[in-house]
Design an enzyme around this catalytic site. Structure first.
Site, mmCIF file in Angstrom:
data_model
loop_
_atom_site.group_PDB
_atom_site.id
_atom_site.type_symbol
_atom_site.label_atom_id
_atom_site.label_comp_id
_atom_site.label_asym_id
_atom_site.label_seq_id
_atom_site.Cartn_x
_atom_site.Cartn_y
_atom_site.Cartn_z
ATOM 1 N N GLY A 108 0.923 -1.395 0.216
ATOM 2 C CA GLY A 108 0.055 0.046 0.050
ATOM 3 C C GLY A 108 0.974 1.300 0.035
ATOM 4 O O GLY A 108 0.351 2.322 -0.206
ATOM 5 N N THR A 126 3.350 4.428 0.723
ATOM 6 C CA THR A 126 3.153 5.767 1.719
ATOM 7 C C THR A 126 1.345 6.015 1.904
ATOM 8 O O THR A 126 1.110 6.252 2.934
ATOM 9 C CB THR A 126 3.608 7.247 0.967
ATOM 10 O OG1 THR A 126 5.072 6.856 1.080
ATOM 11 C CG2 THR A 126 3.342 8.268 1.689
ATOM 12 N N CYS A 127 0.645 5.942 0.696
ATOM 13 C CA CYS A 127 -0.829 6.355 0.832
ATOM 14 C C CYS A 127 -1.299 5.510 1.767
ATOM 15 O O CYS A 127 -2.103 6.095 2.703
ATOM 16 C CB CYS A 127 -1.419 6.253 -0.420
ATOM 17 S SG CYS A 127 -3.206 6.392 -0.400
ATOM 18 N N GLY A 138 5.493 24.853 6.662
ATOM 19 C CA GLY A 138 5.114 24.824 5.370
ATOM 20 C C GLY A 138 3.610 24.801 5.127
ATOM 21 O O GLY A 138 2.799 24.122 6.048
ATOM 22 N N GLY A 139 3.063 25.792 4.378
ATOM 23 C CA GLY A 139 1.548 25.975 4.544
ATOM 24 C C GLY A 139 0.820 25.411 3.435
ATOM 25 O O GLY A 139 -0.091 25.866 2.800
ATOM 26 N N GLU A 163 5.102 29.941 6.625
ATOM 27 C CA GLU A 163 4.770 29.530 5.195
ATOM 28 C C GLU A 163 5.672 30.805 4.557
ATOM 29 O O GLU A 163 5.535 31.733 4.674
ATOM 30 C CB GLU A 163 3.501 29.452 4.629
ATOM 31 C CG GLU A 163 3.131 29.553 3.226
ATOM 32 C CD GLU A 163 4.219 28.422 2.361
ATOM 33 O OE1 GLU A 163 4.566 28.904 1.363
ATOM 34 O OE2 GLU A 163 3.928 27.480 2.904
ATOM 35 N N VAL A 175 7.408 20.458 3.818
ATOM 36 C CA VAL A 175 7.720 21.668 2.688
ATOM 37 C C VAL A 175 7.779 20.725 1.491
ATOM 38 O O VAL A 175 8.321 21.325 0.551
ATOM 39 C CB VAL A 175 9.052 22.027 3.195
ATOM 40 C CG1 VAL A 175 9.076 23.125 4.352
ATOM 41 C CG2 VAL A 175 10.209 20.960 3.424
ATOM 42 N N ASP A 217 4.585 8.680 -8.147
ATOM 43 C CA ASP A 217 5.320 9.938 -7.868
ATOM 44 C C ASP A 217 6.643 10.099 -8.617
ATOM 45 O O ASP A 217 7.170 11.339 -8.708
ATOM 46 C CB ASP A 217 5.457 10.197 -6.366
ATOM 47 C CG ASP A 217 4.361 10.240 -5.508
ATOM 48 O OD1 ASP A 217 3.301 10.430 -6.328
ATOM 49 O OD2 ASP A 217 4.307 10.139 -4.303
ATOM 50 N N HIS A 225 -31.958 15.928 -5.123
ATOM 51 C CA HIS A 225 -32.051 16.573 -3.841
ATOM 52 C C HIS A 225 -32.569 16.038 -2.826
ATOM 53 O O HIS A 225 -33.360 15.167 -2.781
ATOM 54 C CB HIS A 225 -33.257 17.650 -4.301
ATOM 55 C CG HIS A 225 -33.687 18.945 -3.255
ATOM 56 N ND1 HIS A 225 -33.056 19.826 -3.078
ATOM 57 C CD2 HIS A 225 -34.849 18.883 -2.522
ATOM 58 C CE1 HIS A 225 -33.659 20.494 -2.061
ATOM 59 N NE2 HIS A 225 -34.821 19.639 -1.716
#
Length: 465
Positions: free
Chosen positions: A42, A44-45, A184-185, A207, A270, A311, A444
C-alpha cells in the site's frame, strides 16, 4: 547462497502504483514479482499518508463536534467536556491500516503475484539484488516497473528526529502536543495542523509564500484562511523557518525580523521528492526530467521495457494517478494498445473546509476572453444549510469555453466537497458541455446540486440565486 529468480514482470515498490500494477498483471496472466522494501503493501498512501491522515482528521472532527456540544451546547445537543487519549486514536487508525494491508495482501495472492519483502538494488536495467530476511535474491525480468514513490523533503537546518517530525511521525504521536508549529503551508501541513487544532493543540503555521496553498487561487483558499483565523491558528506568511532548540523554533518574519516560536513539536511539511536514491537507478541508464524519471504517454522510460509510474514520474504526485498508470503499464505489457493521457487528474485538499480542483482554474486562463466562469455558493443549497456547511464561504465554480460551452475546469471549496471530485473529473473526461450538466437531474437535497446550479448560472439561468 544467493537465490535466483526469472520473471516476466518485476515491480519495485508496493505503493498504489506498484501493487495495482501487480494485481492487473496477475489478472492478465503475467508472471509477476513485486518487491516491497518501503512502508509496506500500500506504500506511503495506505500506511503513512492518505488513509491514516484521513482517519486522524475524521477523529479530530468528531472531537471538535463533541467539544461544541459542551457548555451551552449546539443544535440543542449538550455534552460533557470531552477528553482524548490520542494513543487509542492512533491504535484505531493503525487497525484500519492493518485491515487494508491484509486486503492488499489477499488481492495480490489472488492475482498470483509473488511478493518479496526486502530492499532492491539494480545492477543493470533488468537485474536487481534484493536483500531479504532469508538472504539475498537476484531477480532478472523481461519488464521492470519502477514504482518507488516519494519521501518527505528534509530541511538541512531542521533534520527529522526528536521533536522535529515529518507527516509520518505526526500520524503516530502518543499525545496531543500543547504547541505545534507547522513549517509549510501546503496541503499536508494544513490538513494535519487543522486536525491538531481541533484536538486542542495551539498551532502556528510558518509559510514562505505570501499565502497558504499557493498553487490554488485565492478564492479557493480564503475560506480555509478564515477557518484558521477564526480558530486562533497563528499565521506567519512570507516567513522563513530557522533552527530549533530548547523548545523554540527561530523564524524570520515577512518584515525580516527574528522571532522565536514556542513548540513542543515542529512538523516539517515543505514538500515531497521522488525516491530515486539507494536502489541503483544510476545503473539503469534511464533518462531523467529534473528530479523525476522521464516517461512518455505509455509510462515508458528511455530504456526498452523499463516503465515508471506514480510519484517517480512527476507532478501531480497523487495516489490515484499512480494507480491509473499502473493499470496502463500492465495492459501494455500484456499487448494492449493503451496510453496514459487523462483529460484531468482531480486533486483534493482535506482541509477545513475541503478544496477540490479539476481541470483548468482561473490562474490557468488569466487574460483569456474566451472562457465563461460561473460560481454558485453553497449557502444557497438546502443540503449545505441542513448539515452546517453553508456558513464558511464555500462554492462550486465552473469554467467553460464561450464558443462551444465545453467544460474546462471545475473547482469547489466547502465541507464534504471532496465527494464531488469524481463527478467533476467524470464530466471533464467525457468532454461534457454546460448543457450536459444542466440537463442532468441532480438529486435533492445534495451538495452536488451546486454543480448543476453553477452550470445553469454559466448559461445565464440559475434557478436558486
Amino acid at each position: 547462497m544467493t537465490q535466483t529468480l526469472k520473471t516476466k514482470v518485476l515491480i519495485i515498490g508496493a505503493g498504489t502504483g506498484g501493487y495495482v500494477a501487480g494485481i492487473r498483471c496477475g489478472q492478465l496472466g503475467l508472471d509477476t514479482v513485486l518487491v516491497d522494501g518501503g512502508d509496506g503493501l500500500g506504500g506511503t498512501c495506505l500506511n503513512v499518508g492518505c488513509i491514516p491522515s484521513k482517519a486522524i482528521i475524521h477523529a479530530a472532527s468528531k472531537f471538535e463536534t463533541v467539544s461544541k456540544a459542551a457548555g451551552e451546547g449546539t443544535l440543542g445537543i449538550t455534552a460533557s467536556e470531552p477528553a482524548i487519549d490520542l494513543s487509542k486514536t492512533v491504535a484505531w487508525k493503525d487497525g484500519i491500516v492493518r485491515k487494508l494491508n491484509n486486503g492488499v495482501t489477499a488481492l495480490l495472492k489472488k492475482a498470483k503475484v509473488k511478493v518479496i519483502k526486502g530492499w532492491a538494488t539494480f545492477e543493470d536495467a533488468k537485474t536487481c539484488r534484493v536483500e531479504t530476511a532469508d538472504g539475498p535474491i537476484t531477480i532478472t525480468a523481461e519488464h521492470v516497473i519502477l514504482a518507488t514513490g516519494s519521501e518527505p523533503v528534509e530541511l538541512p537546518f531542521l533534520p527529522f528526529g526528536g521533536d522535529v517530525v515529518s507527516s509520518t511521525e505526526a500520524l503516530s504521536l502518543d499525545a496531543v502536543p500543547g504547541k505545534l508549529v507547522v513549517v509549510g503551508g501546503g496541503y499536508i501541513g494544513l490538513e494535519l495542523g487543522i486536525a491538531y487544532r481541533k484536538l486542542g493543540a495551539q498551532v502556528a503555521i510558518v509559510e514562505m509564500a505570501e499565502r497558504i496553498l499557493p498553487l490554488y487561487d485565492k478564492a479557493l483558499t480564503d475560506p480555509v484562511m478564515k477557518w484558521l483565523t477564526d480558530h486562533g491558528v497563528e499565521m506567519h506568511l512570507g516567513a522563513r523557518a530557522g533552527g530549533f532548540g530548547d523548545g523554540k523554533l527561530s523564524i524570520n518574519t515577512k518584515e525580516g525580523e527574528p522571532l522565536s516560536l514556542d513548540a513542543d513539536k515542529v512538523l516539517v511539511t515543505v514538500g515531497r521528492r521522488p525516491r530515486t536514491a539507494g536502489w541503483g537507478l544510476e545503473n539503469m541508464g534511464v533518462a531523467m526530467a529534473g528530479p523525476f524519471v522521464k516517461t512518455d504517454d505509455r509510462c515508458a522510460t528511455s530504456m526498452r521495457n523499463v516503465w515508471a509510474v506514480g510519484d517517480l514520474t512527476g507532478e501531480p504526485m497523487l495516489a490515484h494517478k499512480g494507480s491509473a498508470q499502473g493499470e496502463v503499464v500492465a495492459e501494455i505489457i500484456a499487448g494492449h494498445d493503451k496510453r496514459f493521457d487523462p483529460v484531468t487528474i482531480a486533486a483534493v485538499c482535506f482541509t477545513e473546509p475541503e478544496i477540490v480542483s479539476a481541470g483548468l482554474g482561473p490562474l490557468d486562463v488569466a487574460g483569456r476572453d474566451d472562457v465563461i466562469t460561473a460560481v454558485f455558493p453553497l449557502a444557497a443549497i438546502g443540503r449545505a444549510l441542513a448539515i452546517e456547511a453553508a456558513e464558511d464561504g464555500g462554492f462550486v465554480r465552473v469554467l467553460a469555453s464561450k464558443d462551444d460551452h465545453r467544460l474546462l475546469g471545475v473547482q469547489a471549496v466547502g465541507q464534504h466537497v471532496a465527494e464531488l471530485s469524481n463527478s467533476f473529473a467524470q464530466m471533464l473526461e467525457m468532454g461534457a458541455v454546460l448543457e450536459d450538466v444542466a440537463g442532468i437531474i441532480h438529486v435533492h437535497p445534495t451538495l452536488g446540486e451546486a454543480f448543476h446550479e453553477a452550470s445553469l448560472r454559466a448559461l445565464g439561468h440559475a434557478i436558486h440565486i
